[in-house]
Design a protein around this motif. Structure first.
Motif, PDB file in Angstrom:
ATOM      1  N   UNK A  91       3.888  -5.048   7.471  1.00 32.03           N
ATOM      2  CA  UNK A  91       4.042  -6.223   6.614  1.00 32.03           C
ATOM      3  C   UNK A  91       5.220  -7.101   7.044  1.00 32.03           C
ATOM      4  N   UNK A  92       6.281  -6.508   7.529  1.00 30.85           N
ATOM      5  CA  UNK A  92       7.494  -7.266   7.826  1.00 30.85           C
ATOM      6  C   UNK A  92       7.270  -8.455   8.769  1.00 30.85           C
ATOM      7  N   UNK A  93       6.534  -8.315   9.891  1.00 27.86           N
ATOM      8  CA  UNK A  93       6.323  -9.490  10.740  1.00 27.86           C
ATOM      9  C   UNK A  93       5.547 -10.602  10.037  1.00 27.86           C
ATOM     10  N   UNK A  94       4.627 -10.222   9.155  1.00 22.35           N
ATOM     11  CA  UNK A  94       3.865 -11.227   8.416  1.00 22.35           C
ATOM     12  C   UNK A  94       4.780 -11.956   7.436  1.00 22.35           C
ATOM     13  N   UNK A  95       5.636 -11.195   6.754  1.00 21.58           N
ATOM     14  CA  UNK A  95       6.589 -11.807   5.836  1.00 21.58           C
ATOM     15  C   UNK A  95       7.504 -12.766   6.591  1.00 21.58           C
TER      16      UNK A  95
END
Length: 210
Positions: free
Chosen positions: A140-144
């Motif tokens: 999720x972190x790269x998308x956030x």
């Protein structure tokens, strides 16, 4: 341990991410101010295809561990019955005599083994949840970050920790949509992890030089 409370506590460790040069330039045009956006990680876990897949697979692991726990019940009942029997047999003996009694010692060892097995099952579930949520964070972190930078923001906050968030600064829906639109971020590989993977001791610290 509740799944949603874990992810809320983890918060995906993206409280302050460096913005790209383009985002920096945009903020420069806004009197050097830094824009913050917020995300509700609980919603991401509950509503995204990835989150639903994780919860379903964790449920399968939970069922497996629960079935194993059920197999321990006969041993637990046998231990309880033996403890009641010994209570009557050793009623008039001193504490030292009870400690030295072979039957009491055997029961104590049996109880320790039973408790260790039960604790191991609980630990497996907790460790599996923890490591699965770490993988969720990683995905999720790269998308956030991508959504954050597209908004010209330099900080992302957990919406559950913020006192007030205007709708236009909440990127939760955008993150869910981005995850769902990419086949690679719609599912997760969830496997059972033994508790030992989460309880490995950290290397001993080197003592300071004299």
């Amino acid at each position: 341990m509740r799944l949603l409370s874990i992810v809320s506590a983890a918060a995906i460790a993206v409280a302050a991410l460096a913005a790209t040069p383009d985002a920096f330039a945009q903020r420069g045009r806004n009197n050097q101010s830094t824009t913050a956006v917020a995300i509700n990680y609980q919603r991401v876990l509950a509503e995204s295809a990835l989150g639903r897949d994780i919860q379903a697979k964790l449920g399968q692991v939970r069922q497996q561990i629960g079935a194993e726990a059920q197999t321990l019940q006969p041993e637990g009942q046998a231990i309880e019955q033996e403890a009641q029997r010994l209570q009557g047999t050793l009623r008039n003996r001193s504490a030292e005599q009870i400690r030295n009694d072979p039957a009491a010692q055997a029961l104590a060892q049996r109880q320790q083994q039973f408790q260790a097995r039960a604790a191991g099952l609980q630990g497996d579930m907790e460790c599996t949840q923890l490591l699965t949520l770490r993988e969720f964070d990683r995905v999720v972190t790269p998308v956030v970050r991508s959504v954050m930078e597209s908004r010209g923001a330099g900080i992302v906050l957990d919406a559950n920790s913020a006192q007030l968030v205007l709708p236009e600064y909440d990127i939760t829906t955008a993150v869910i949509q981005a995850l769902d639109q990419n086949q690679a971020t719609r599912s997760a590989n969830v496997t059972r992890h033994p508790v030992a993977q989460c309880t490995q001791q950290a290397p001993a610290q080197t003592p300071p030089a004299q």
